[in-house]
Design a protein around this motif. Structure first.
Motif, PDB file in Angstrom:
ATOM      1  N   SER A   1      -9.863 112.841  37.662  1.00  0.00           N
ATOM      2  CA  SER A   1     -11.460 113.181  37.765  1.00  0.00           C
ATOM      3  C   SER A   1     -11.773 114.721  38.213  1.00  0.00           C
ATOM      4  CB  SER A   1     -11.711 112.408  38.983  1.00  0.00           C
ATOM      5  OG  SER A   1     -11.128 112.790  40.369  1.00  0.00           O
ATOM      6  N   VAL A   2     -12.787 115.180  37.385  1.00  0.00           N
ATOM      7  CA  VAL A   2     -12.995 116.609  37.597  1.00  0.00           C
ATOM      8  C   VAL A   2     -14.780 116.570  38.000  1.00  0.00           C
ATOM      9  CG1 VAL A   2     -13.284 118.736  36.616  1.00  0.00           C
ATOM     10  CG2 VAL A   2     -11.403 117.245  36.147  1.00  0.00           C
ATOM     11  N   LEU A   3     -14.726 117.421  39.154  1.00  0.00           N
ATOM     12  CA  LEU A   3     -16.292 117.647  39.580  1.00  0.00           C
ATOM     13  C   LEU A   3     -16.925 119.037  38.856  1.00  0.00           C
ATOM     14  CD1 LEU A   3     -17.343 117.316  43.241  1.00  0.00           C
ATOM     15  CD2 LEU A   3     -18.397 118.636  41.677  1.00  0.00           C
ATOM     16  N   VAL A   4     -17.823 118.658  38.270  1.00  0.00           N
ATOM     17  CA  VAL A   4     -18.559 119.524  37.481  1.00  0.00           C
ATOM     18  C   VAL A   4     -20.011 119.836  37.989  1.00  0.00           C
ATOM     19  CG1 VAL A   4     -17.220 119.166  35.447  1.00  0.00           C
ATOM     20  CG2 VAL A   4     -19.254 117.812  35.432  1.00  0.00           C
TER      21      VAL A   4
ATOM     22  N   ALA B   1     -11.004 117.584  27.621  1.00  0.00           N
ATOM     23  CA  ALA B   1     -10.342 116.782  28.732  1.00  0.00           C
ATOM     24  C   ALA B   1     -10.428 115.502  28.909  1.00  0.00           C
ATOM     25  CB  ALA B   1     -10.968 117.422  30.187  1.00  0.00           C
ATOM     26  N   ASP B   2      -9.383 114.474  29.110  1.00  0.00           N
ATOM     27  CA  ASP B   2      -9.220 112.996  29.339  1.00  0.00           C
ATOM     28  C   ASP B   2      -9.264 113.001  30.604  1.00  0.00           C
ATOM     29  OD1 ASP B   2      -9.074 110.411  28.908  1.00  0.00           O
ATOM     30  OD2 ASP B   2      -7.037 110.457  28.455  1.00  0.00           O
ATOM     31  N   VAL B   3     -10.708 113.296  31.226  1.00  0.00           N
ATOM     32  CA  VAL B   3     -10.668 112.940  32.824  1.00  0.00           C
ATOM     33  C   VAL B   3     -12.128 112.212  32.895  1.00  0.00           C
ATOM     34  CG1 VAL B   3      -9.302 114.818  33.618  1.00  0.00           C
ATOM     35  CG2 VAL B   3     -11.795 115.138  32.899  1.00  0.00           C
ATOM     36  N   THR B   4     -12.576 111.812  34.249  1.00  0.00           N
ATOM     37  CA  THR B   4     -13.685 111.351  34.636  1.00  0.00           C
ATOM     38  C   THR B   4     -14.563 112.363  35.323  1.00  0.00           C
ATOM     39  OG1 THR B   4     -13.003 108.828  35.212  1.00  0.00           O
ATOM     40  CG2 THR B   4     -14.976 109.562  36.109  1.00  0.00           C
ATOM     41  N   LEU B   5     -15.563 112.530  34.794  1.00  0.00           N
ATOM     42  CA  LEU B   5     -16.440 113.504  35.209  1.00  0.00           C
ATOM     43  C   LEU B   5     -17.426 113.100  36.427  1.00  0.00           C
ATOM     44  CD1 LEU B   5     -17.783 115.338  31.891  1.00  0.00           C
ATOM     45  CD2 LEU B   5     -15.742 115.857  33.275  1.00  0.00           C
ATOM     46  N   VAL B   6     -17.169 114.085  37.298  1.00  0.00           N
ATOM     47  CA  VAL B   6     -18.024 113.568  38.720  1.00  0.00           C
ATOM     48  C   VAL B   6     -18.978 114.553  38.827  1.00  0.00           C
ATOM     49  CG1 VAL B   6     -17.587 113.374  41.278  1.00  0.00           C
ATOM     50  CG2 VAL B   6     -15.730 112.933  39.778  1.00  0.00           C
ATOM     51  N   GLU B   7     -20.341 114.044  39.010  1.00  0.00           N
ATOM     52  CA  GLU B   7     -21.228 114.861  39.156  1.00  0.00           C
ATOM     53  C   GLU B   7     -21.508 115.493  40.481  1.00  0.00           C
ATOM     54  OE1 GLU B   7     -26.361 114.470  39.008  1.00  0.00           O
ATOM     55  OE2 GLU B   7     -24.989 112.602  38.702  1.00  0.00           O
ATOM     56  N   ASP B   8     -22.193 116.684  40.605  1.00  0.00           N
ATOM     57  CA  ASP B   8     -22.291 117.444  41.875  1.00  0.00           C
ATOM     58  C   ASP B   8     -23.641 116.869  42.621  1.00  0.00           C
ATOM     59  OD1 ASP B   8     -22.542 119.257  43.637  1.00  0.00           O
ATOM     60  OD2 ASP B   8     -23.176 120.815  42.592  1.00  0.00           O
TER      61      ASP B   8
ATOM     62  N   GLY C   1     -22.615 125.071  41.036  1.00  0.00           N
ATOM     63  CA  GLY C   1     -22.869 124.213  41.894  1.00  0.00           C
ATOM     64  C   GLY C   1     -22.997 124.152  43.330  1.00  0.00           C
ATOM     65  N   ARG C   2     -23.064 123.287  44.207  1.00  0.00           N
ATOM     66  CA  ARG C   2     -23.280 123.385  45.469  1.00  0.00           C
ATOM     67  C   ARG C   2     -21.800 124.171  46.179  1.00  0.00           C
ATOM     68  NH1 ARG C   2     -26.041 118.879  44.304  1.00  0.00           N
ATOM     69  NH2 ARG C   2     -27.908 118.625  45.089  1.00  0.00           N
ATOM     70  N   ARG C   3     -22.184 124.893  47.039  1.00  0.00           N
ATOM     71  CA  ARG C   3     -20.979 125.679  47.712  1.00  0.00           C
ATOM     72  C   ARG C   3     -19.814 124.813  48.217  1.00  0.00           C
ATOM     73  NH1 ARG C   3     -21.364 129.818  53.018  1.00  0.00           N
ATOM     74  NH2 ARG C   3     -19.534 130.941  52.468  1.00  0.00           N
ATOM     75  N   ARG C   4     -20.004 123.532  48.562  1.00  0.00           N
ATOM     76  CA  ARG C   4     -18.929 122.836  49.258  1.00  0.00           C
ATOM     77  C   ARG C   4     -18.059 122.285  48.292  1.00  0.00           C
ATOM     78  NH1 ARG C   4     -22.463 117.543  51.001  1.00  0.00           N
ATOM     79  NH2 ARG C   4     -23.643 117.056  48.959  1.00  0.00           N
ATOM     80  N   ILE C   5     -18.755 122.199  46.893  1.00  0.00           N
ATOM     81  CA  ILE C   5     -17.651 121.619  45.837  1.00  0.00           C
ATOM     82  C   ILE C   5     -16.493 122.370  45.681  1.00  0.00           C
ATOM     83  CG2 ILE C   5     -19.631 120.561  44.708  1.00  0.00           C
ATOM     84  CD1 ILE C   5     -19.348 122.177  42.438  1.00  0.00           C
TER      85      ILE C   5
END
Length: 219
Positions: A83-86, A98-105, A143-147
């Motif tokens: 999983s990758v946060l974008v 990329a063969d991954v699940t994209l995670v929304e910010d 994105g948001r600082r915390r990510i």
């Protein structure tokens, strides 16, 4: 006389010797700081950035726009990231390989949910060669600082040479002081009293930086 009285008396004494016109409400003090340190070509400045990033234990890669999706896909696969946060404003083509699940910010994401993400992929606002520092300003591709503070692995793409400057004074005019700035010099790390280094304490344990070369100008 109390300790408070002593401190205030010393402050008054110090203020009494300030030259006329330089105190509160006076004219601004001239600050002739050097903005540029030495003479370097753009290529040398980018090389210095790569060198100082590596000194801070960041892993540095170089590629162009054509090779970027494949490189990102390979680096995520090598880490076993699922999983990758974008950020919402990130170029969608960057994750095409990329063969991954994209995670929304999302604003609603909790720290626990962010901690379950394998990697985060962002751009940056500016990179400082002399200090090996990346500055993120929560722009659309960051994105948001915390990510970038919770997930254990951060992939950061820096466009070169456009986003690379030599010194801190050159970087400051490029960022707004009222934005949430994150200054990153290598992976998160700290040392205890015995100087044992521990990484990943208050940020990602692994920082990988991709220096994305600009397309050559058509001549």
């Amino acid at each position: 006389m109390s300790s408070r009285d002593v401190v205030l008396a010393r402050v008054r004494q110090a203020l009494a010797v300030v030259p006329g016109g330089e105190g509160r409400g006076g004219p601004p003090v001239a600050r002739g700081y050097q903005r540029v340190h030495g003479s370097r070509t753009q290529e040398q400045t980018v090389d210095l950035l790569a060198e100082n990033l590596a000194d801070y234990r960041a892993i540095v890669h170089r590629t162009d726009a054509e090779g970027l999706p494949g490189l990102i896909g390979r680096l995520l696969a090598e880490r076993g990231a699922r999983s990758v946060l974008v950020p919402t404003g990130l170029d969608a083509s960057w994750t095409a390989g990329a063969d991954v699940t994209l995670v929304e910010d999302r604003a609603s994401s909790t720290a626990r949910e962010l901690d379950l993400v394998d990697s985060v992929l962002t751009g940056c606002a500016v990179a400082i060669a002399e200090t090996g520092t990346l500055i993120l300003d929560a722009g659309p591709d960051q994105g948001r600082r915390r990510i970038t503070l919770v997930p254990d692995h951060h992939l950061c793409v820096v466009r070169v040479p456009d986003q690379v400057v030599g010194s801190v004074p050159e970087a400051l005019p490029r960022v707004a002081p009222d934005r949430p700035l994150t200054w990153i010099s290598g992976p998160s790390a700290t040392s205890d009293i015995e100087l044992d280094r521990v990484e990943g304490v208050h940020g990602p344990r692994t920082l990988e930086v991709i220096l994305l070369a600009a397309a050559p100008e058509a001549g």
